[in-house]
Design a protein around this motif. Sequence first.
Motif, PDB file in Angstrom:
ATOM      1  N   VAL A 163      17.474  -5.922  -9.470  1.00 15.69           N
ATOM      2  CA  VAL A 163      16.181  -5.966  -8.786  1.00 15.69           C
ATOM      3  C   VAL A 163      15.660  -7.405  -8.835  1.00 15.69           C
ATOM      4  N   LEU A 164      15.660  -8.049  -7.680  1.00 13.36           N
ATOM      5  CA  LEU A 164      15.224  -9.447  -7.616  1.00 13.36           C
ATOM      6  C   LEU A 164      13.707  -9.571  -7.512  1.00 13.36           C
ATOM      7  N   ALA A 165      13.069  -8.574  -6.916  1.00 19.47           N
ATOM      8  CA  ALA A 165      11.608  -8.610  -6.778  1.00 19.47           C
ATOM      9  C   ALA A 165      11.103  -7.218  -6.459  1.00 19.47           C
ATOM     10  N   SER A 166       9.915  -6.887  -6.956  1.00 21.25           N
ATOM     11  CA  SER A 166       9.272  -5.599  -6.674  1.00 21.25           C
ATOM     12  C   SER A 166       7.964  -5.843  -5.923  1.00 21.25           C
ATOM     13  N   GLY A 167       7.491  -4.792  -5.257  1.00 24.35           N
ATOM     14  CA  GLY A 167       6.216  -4.907  -4.549  1.00 24.35           C
ATOM     15  C   GLY A 167       6.229  -5.976  -3.476  1.00 24.35           C
ATOM     16  N   ILE A 168       7.278  -5.985  -2.647  1.00 24.74           N
ATOM     17  CA  ILE A 168       7.410  -7.050  -1.647  1.00 24.74           C
ATOM     18  C   ILE A 168       6.810  -6.689  -0.290  1.00 24.74           C
ATOM     19  N   SER A 169       6.160  -5.537  -0.206  1.00 22.51           N
ATOM     20  CA  SER A 169       5.530  -5.157   1.061  1.00 22.51           C
ATOM     21  C   SER A 169       4.398  -6.130   1.398  1.00 22.51           C
ATOM     22  N   ASP A 170       4.290  -6.483   2.663  1.00 18.99           N
ATOM     23  CA  ASP A 170       3.220  -7.383   3.093  1.00 18.99           C
ATOM     24  C   ASP A 170       1.859  -6.691   3.042  1.00 18.99           C
ATOM     25  N   ASN A 171       1.855  -5.364   3.138  1.00 16.84           N
ATOM     26  CA  ASN A 171       0.617  -4.607   3.085  1.00 16.84           C
ATOM     27  C   ASN A 171       0.770  -3.495   2.046  1.00 16.84           C
ATOM     28  N   ALA A 172       0.016  -3.586   0.984  1.00 21.43           N
ATOM     29  CA  ALA A 172       0.141  -2.616  -0.108  1.00 21.43           C
ATOM     30  C   ALA A 172      -0.325  -1.221   0.289  1.00 21.43           C
ATOM     31  N   ASN A 173      -1.054  -1.111   1.397  1.00 24.31           N
ATOM     32  CA  ASN A 173      -1.590   0.182   1.827  1.00 24.31           C
ATOM     33  C   ASN A 173      -0.756   0.837   2.925  1.00 24.31           C
ATOM     34  N   ALA A 174       0.421   0.306   3.189  1.00 20.39           N
ATOM     35  CA  ALA A 174       1.260   0.838   4.270  1.00 20.39           C
ATOM     36  C   ALA A 174       1.648   2.292   4.006  1.00 20.39           C
ATOM     37  N   VAL A 175       1.544   3.107   5.045  1.00 16.29           N
ATOM     38  CA  VAL A 175       1.879   4.536   4.956  1.00 16.29           C
ATOM     39  C   VAL A 175       2.700   4.911   6.185  1.00 16.29           C
ATOM     40  N   THR A 176       3.708   5.731   5.985  1.00 16.32           N
ATOM     41  CA  THR A 176       4.474   6.265   7.111  1.00 16.32           C
ATOM     42  C   THR A 176       4.158   7.754   7.263  1.00 16.32           C
ATOM     43  N   ARG A 177       3.936   8.147   8.496  1.00 15.76           N
ATOM     44  CA  ARG A 177       3.646   9.543   8.824  1.00 15.76           C
ATOM     45  C   ARG A 177       4.925  10.202   9.310  1.00 15.76           C
ATOM     46  N   PHE A 178       5.266  11.316   8.709  1.00 19.07           N
ATOM     47  CA  PHE A 178       6.449  12.089   9.077  1.00 19.07           C
ATOM     48  C   PHE A 178       6.020  13.432   9.656  1.00 19.07           C
ATOM     49  N   VAL A 179       6.853  13.992  10.526  1.00 21.41           N
ATOM     50  CA  VAL A 179       6.582  15.329  11.058  1.00 21.41           C
ATOM     51  C   VAL A 179       7.805  16.207  10.863  1.00 21.41           C
TER      52      VAL A 179
END
Length: 313
Positions: A163-179
């Motif tokens: 693991v080279l780095a954690s928490g690399i998302s540009d937006n910490a609040n990103a959510v994906t909606r699934f159906v």
Amino acid sequence: MSETYSYLGPSGTFTEAALAQVPEAAGKPWRSVNNVGEALDDVVSGRSTAAMIAIENSIEGGVTATLDALANIPGLRIVGEYLVKVQFVLVARPGTTLADVRVVNAHPVAYAQTRRWLDTHVPSHGHIPSSSNVAAALSLFENEHADAAVAPPQIVGQGDFEVLASGISDNANAVTRFVLVSRGASLPAATGADKTSIIAELPSDRSGALLELLEQFSTRGVNLSLLQSRPIGDALGRYRFVIDADGHITDERVADALLGVRRFSPKVIFLGSYPRADKAQVEYVSRYDNEVFIEARDWLRGLIAGEPEGLGG
């Protein structure tokens, strides 16, 4: 025949995490597939009872492959929606350091959501697209073309990854909606916290056509939580619109809006009415209560029947 549920694999994907939220799928066989088309083909062919697919991301918007598939494959119904918080880590083969990274393997959506971090910490990197977030990480051991991969945190337990780095998302609040998609299933009952999804085509490429479509909802007090255009593909300027409306098809205001859309649009695809993942009660002003629509119909029925006004309800 046992119930089977399809999801974008391999194991460890966000899609699998969404499927884990479905009570009916617990203890049933899960089938890992490579893409949305294969997942929906499982449903159409009867190999699977239902398929979990990503439909919208809070950063990137609608997932075009899903929206186009739902528009072109008849007989599908959305029976539920589920939200998954999106987080990423940068992983590599053992012994690799961040300074060694020149090429990154990542699913296009994951890459878009981590691009700023990568540009800052791995400048001048190259990108190899992958079919899924987990496949991006597993491919590190199959070829030497990529030095690192963007993957979900749960991948760490599935291989010998650095693991080279954690928490690399540009937006910490990103959510994906699934159906969860099934075949012509009966409608889930209204809960008061529901969503109705349709796809509607504009009748022509002319000024005001989209406004007329949207007015079918606004004049009935129906809020839209998703409106995304997709080209129909037969000519320039021809579009269909994927629409999520707050409410259930059995709500009078939603039903009346859909009737208006049906009269206006040359093609309407009803994708389903289902409970909202956030369980937020739908809010609307009182003049759009069910009773108001019912009273108006009774009033008109009385006029046609010749009843004196005031006696028809």
